[in-house]
Write a protein that holds these residues in place. Structure first.
Motif, PDB file in Angstrom:
ATOM      1  N   GLU A 138       0.827  -1.209   0.000  1.00  0.00           N
ATOM      2  CA  GLU A 138       0.000   0.000   0.000  1.00  0.00           C
ATOM      3  C   GLU A 138       0.862   1.260   0.000  1.00  0.00           C
ATOM      4  OE1 GLU A 138      -2.406  -0.459   3.431  1.00  0.00           O
ATOM      5  OE2 GLU A 138      -3.677  -2.030   2.556  1.00  0.00           O
ATOM      6  N   GLU A 139       1.936   1.254   0.794  1.00  0.00           N
ATOM      7  CA  GLU A 139       2.835   2.409   0.857  1.00  0.00           C
ATOM      8  C   GLU A 139       3.463   2.697  -0.504  1.00  0.00           C
ATOM      9  OE1 GLU A 139       4.279   4.690   3.361  1.00  0.00           O
ATOM     10  OE2 GLU A 139       2.243   4.290   4.057  1.00  0.00           O
ATOM     11  N   LEU A 140       3.679   1.661  -1.313  1.00  0.00           N
ATOM     12  CA  LEU A 140       4.305   1.840  -2.614  1.00  0.00           C
ATOM     13  C   LEU A 140       3.286   2.055  -3.736  1.00  0.00           C
ATOM     14  CD1 LEU A 140       7.134  -0.858  -2.393  1.00  0.00           C
ATOM     15  CD2 LEU A 140       7.316   1.612  -2.010  1.00  0.00           C
ATOM     16  N   GLU A 141       2.147   1.406  -3.647  1.00  0.00           N
ATOM     17  CA  GLU A 141       1.162   1.521  -4.719  1.00  0.00           C
ATOM     18  C   GLU A 141       0.461   2.875  -4.731  1.00  0.00           C
ATOM     19  OE1 GLU A 141      -1.367  -1.948  -4.221  1.00  0.00           O
ATOM     20  OE2 GLU A 141      -0.559  -2.738  -6.102  1.00  0.00           O
ATOM     21  N   GLU A 148       0.843   8.721 -11.363  1.00  0.00           N
ATOM     22  CA  GLU A 148       0.408   8.375 -12.725  1.00  0.00           C
ATOM     23  C   GLU A 148      -0.824   9.177 -13.126  1.00  0.00           C
ATOM     24  OE1 GLU A 148      -0.140   4.401 -15.470  1.00  0.00           O
ATOM     25  OE2 GLU A 148      -0.645   4.257 -13.340  1.00  0.00           O
ATOM     26  N   ARG A 149      -1.751   9.370 -12.196  1.00  0.00           N
ATOM     27  CA  ARG A 149      -2.932  10.181 -12.510  1.00  0.00           C
ATOM     28  C   ARG A 149      -2.554  11.606 -12.879  1.00  0.00           C
ATOM     29  NH1 ARG A 149      -5.257   7.591  -7.982  1.00  0.00           N
ATOM     30  NH2 ARG A 149      -4.833   9.423  -6.685  1.00  0.00           N
ATOM     31  N   LEU A 150      -1.549  12.146 -12.214  1.00  0.00           N
ATOM     32  CA  LEU A 150      -1.175  13.541 -12.423  1.00  0.00           C
ATOM     33  C   LEU A 150      -0.268  13.747 -13.631  1.00  0.00           C
ATOM     34  CD1 LEU A 150      -0.497  14.524  -8.705  1.00  0.00           C
ATOM     35  CD2 LEU A 150      -2.402  15.319 -10.132  1.00  0.00           C
ATOM     36  N   THR A 151       0.593  12.789 -13.903  1.00  0.00           N
ATOM     37  CA  THR A 151       1.622  12.988 -14.933  1.00  0.00           C
ATOM     38  C   THR A 151       1.465  12.095 -16.152  1.00  0.00           C
ATOM     39  OG1 THR A 151       3.173  11.336 -14.064  1.00  0.00           O
ATOM     40  CG2 THR A 151       3.243  13.541 -13.076  1.00  0.00           C
ATOM     41  N   GLY A 152       0.655  11.041 -16.033  1.00  0.00           N
ATOM     42  CA  GLY A 152       0.531  10.087 -17.121  1.00  0.00           C
ATOM     43  C   GLY A 152       1.661   9.079 -17.159  1.00  0.00           C
ATOM     44  N   HIS A 153       2.554   9.139 -16.177  1.00  0.00           N
ATOM     45  CA  HIS A 153       3.713   8.234 -16.146  1.00  0.00           C
ATOM     46  C   HIS A 153       3.789   7.560 -14.788  1.00  0.00           C
ATOM     47  CE1 HIS A 153       7.736   6.648 -16.799  1.00  0.00           C
ATOM     48  NE2 HIS A 153       8.125   7.215 -15.657  1.00  0.00           N
ATOM     49  N   ARG A 154       3.846   6.241 -14.788  1.00  0.00           N
ATOM     50  CA  ARG A 154       3.947   5.491 -13.540  1.00  0.00           C
ATOM     51  C   ARG A 154       5.410   5.403 -13.117  1.00  0.00           C
ATOM     52  NH1 ARG A 154      -0.054   2.702 -11.263  1.00  0.00           N
ATOM     53  NH2 ARG A 154       0.399   1.155  -9.634  1.00  0.00           N
ATOM     54  N   PRO A 155       5.743   5.731 -11.890  1.00  0.00           N
ATOM     55  CA  PRO A 155       7.143   5.701 -11.444  1.00  0.00           C
ATOM     56  C   PRO A 155       7.777   4.325 -11.591  1.00  0.00           C
ATOM     57  CG  PRO A 155       5.798   6.894  -9.867  1.00  0.00           C
ATOM     58  CD  PRO A 155       4.846   6.263 -10.835  1.00  0.00           C
ATOM     59  N   GLU A 175       7.659  -6.820  -7.916  1.00  0.00           N
ATOM     60  CA  GLU A 175       6.307  -7.080  -8.407  1.00  0.00           C
ATOM     61  C   GLU A 175       5.638  -5.810  -8.913  1.00  0.00           C
ATOM     62  OE1 GLU A 175       4.396  -8.823  -5.061  1.00  0.00           O
ATOM     63  OE2 GLU A 175       5.532 -10.700  -5.173  1.00  0.00           O
ATOM     64  N   LEU A 176       5.986  -4.674  -8.314  1.00  0.00           N
ATOM     65  CA  LEU A 176       5.374  -3.397  -8.693  1.00  0.00           C
ATOM     66  C   LEU A 176       6.174  -2.639  -9.756  1.00  0.00           C
ATOM     67  CD1 LEU A 176       4.251  -2.112  -5.163  1.00  0.00           C
ATOM     68  CD2 LEU A 176       2.867  -3.261  -6.901  1.00  0.00           C
ATOM     69  N   GLY A 177       7.270  -3.241 -10.221  1.00  0.00           N
ATOM     70  CA  GLY A 177       8.066  -2.601 -11.266  1.00  0.00           C
ATOM     71  C   GLY A 177       8.935  -1.462 -10.781  1.00  0.00           C
ATOM     72  N   LEU A 178       9.378  -1.530  -9.518  1.00  0.00           N
ATOM     73  CA  LEU A 178      10.138  -0.440  -8.914  1.00  0.00           C
ATOM     74  C   LEU A 178      11.562  -0.865  -8.578  1.00  0.00           C
ATOM     75  CD1 LEU A 178       7.436   0.860  -6.423  1.00  0.00           C
ATOM     76  CD2 LEU A 178       8.324   2.129  -8.398  1.00  0.00           C
ATOM     77  N   ALA A 179      12.527  -0.046  -8.962  1.00  0.00           N
ATOM     78  CA  ALA A 179      13.905  -0.180  -8.489  1.00  0.00           C
ATOM     79  C   ALA A 179      14.081   0.715  -7.277  1.00  0.00           C
ATOM     80  CB  ALA A 179      14.889   0.220  -9.584  1.00  0.00           C
ATOM     81  N   GLU A 180      15.003   0.346  -6.389  1.00  0.00           N
ATOM     82  CA  GLU A 180      15.253   1.109  -5.170  1.00  0.00           C
ATOM     83  C   GLU A 180      16.533   1.931  -5.342  1.00  0.00           C
ATOM     84  OE1 GLU A 180      14.801  -1.388  -1.568  1.00  0.00           O
ATOM     85  OE2 GLU A 180      14.175  -2.955  -2.978  1.00  0.00           O
ATOM     86  N   VAL A 181      16.466   3.206  -5.006  1.00  0.00           N
ATOM     87  CA  VAL A 181      17.596   4.108  -5.196  1.00  0.00           C
ATOM     88  C   VAL A 181      18.027   4.683  -3.854  1.00  0.00           C
ATOM     89  CG1 VAL A 181      18.432   6.182  -6.361  1.00  0.00           C
ATOM     90  CG2 VAL A 181      16.778   4.693  -7.513  1.00  0.00           C
TER      91      VAL A 181
END
Length: 259
Positions: A138-141, A148-155, A175-181
């Motif tokens: 939930e914290e990540l989604e 995405e709603r605001l920019t049209g691009h999902r992080p 699973e959510l398509g996220l790399a950690e930086v």
């Protein structure tokens, strides 16, 4: 705007983190040992035939450094965006959802429109290694969906609060398509409003392929940015976003990146 109590709690937790991040492989208290991939390694591992550069910059040749900002947007972010536009410097923004994205949607849109990388710093700055998997998700989604709603691009990038991560966070991020930086330079702007001191701290730690961690929730930090940018440009640095720093490699979901 973050309340003083909330800011102080976050600052206290952040104070212990930089020493844990001194090496590419590091241990987080109570967590697993984390293996981090350096930008140079990501570039070297790029798939054959990948484009040689991201935009106009090739960090295999240029002396690149990435400027990143956590925990915004805030009432200070518009001034920061003005500075970055004037200096022609791209940045990567790791945004909080609650009281930030939801309060300053126009600033999120502006960040994306002006060429900055917009990424996630979770919804409510929960320490991900201390909460169950469903809450991590939930914290990540939630910020991903809002951005995405605001920019049209999902992080595709996220920064875990306090840099704390483990195998469960890696799995859910994948699973959510996220790399950690993570980061290699921190000004500890939460400890001081002295812009000159913040600038000094950044310049002392800066190196090629560095990832600078700043917070645009602090006005003293924002005021330090012009001096940081000018001094590093004089040293021959080229400012890039995190994806540009990794190119022609790409950030792989579930992987941790740090110089």
């Amino acid at each position: 705007m973050i309340s003083t109590g909330k800011t102080n709690k976050r600052a206290a937790g952040l104070r212990a983190v930089p020493a844990l991040l001194a090496a590419g492989v590091f241990a987080l208290s109570g967590c697993t040992t984390v293996h981090a991939t350096a930008p140079a390694t990501a570039r070297a591992q790029a798939a054959p035939g990948a484009p040689a550069r991201f935009g106009t910059v090739d960090c295999r040749e240029a002396k690149c450094i990435a400027l990143t900002f956590d925990a915004g947007p805030s009432e200070n972010s518009a001034r920061l965006l003005d500075i970055l536009k004037e200096k022609e410097v791209p940045a990567t923004f790791f945004l909080l959802g609650k009281r930030h994205i939801e309060k300053y949607p126009d600033l999120v849109r502006r960040m994306a429109a002006e060429g900055h990388e917009v990424a996630s710093h979770t919804w409510d700055h929960q320490i991900l290694t201390r909460i169950p998997p469903q809450r991590i998700r939930e914290e990540l989604e939630r910020p991903n969906e809002a951005i995405e709603r605001l920019t049209g691009h999902r992080p595709t990038l996220m920064r875990p609060p306090q840099g704390r991560t483990d195998d469960t966070v890696h799995r859910i991020s994948r699973e959510l398509g996220l790399a950690e930086v993570l980061w290699s330079v921190t000004a500890k702007g939460y400890t001081t409003d002295d812009s000159a001191l913040i600038r000094k701290r950044v310049l002392e730690q800066a190196s090629r392929d560095g990832i600078i961690l700043l917070h645009d929730i602090y006005p003293g930090t924002v005021l330090a940015v012009p001096g940081i940018v000018d001094a590093l440009k004089q040293r021959g640095y080229v400012f890039v976003t995190v994806p540009q720093l990794l190119a022609p490699g790409k950030a792989e979901p579930g992987t941790v990146y740090r110089p």
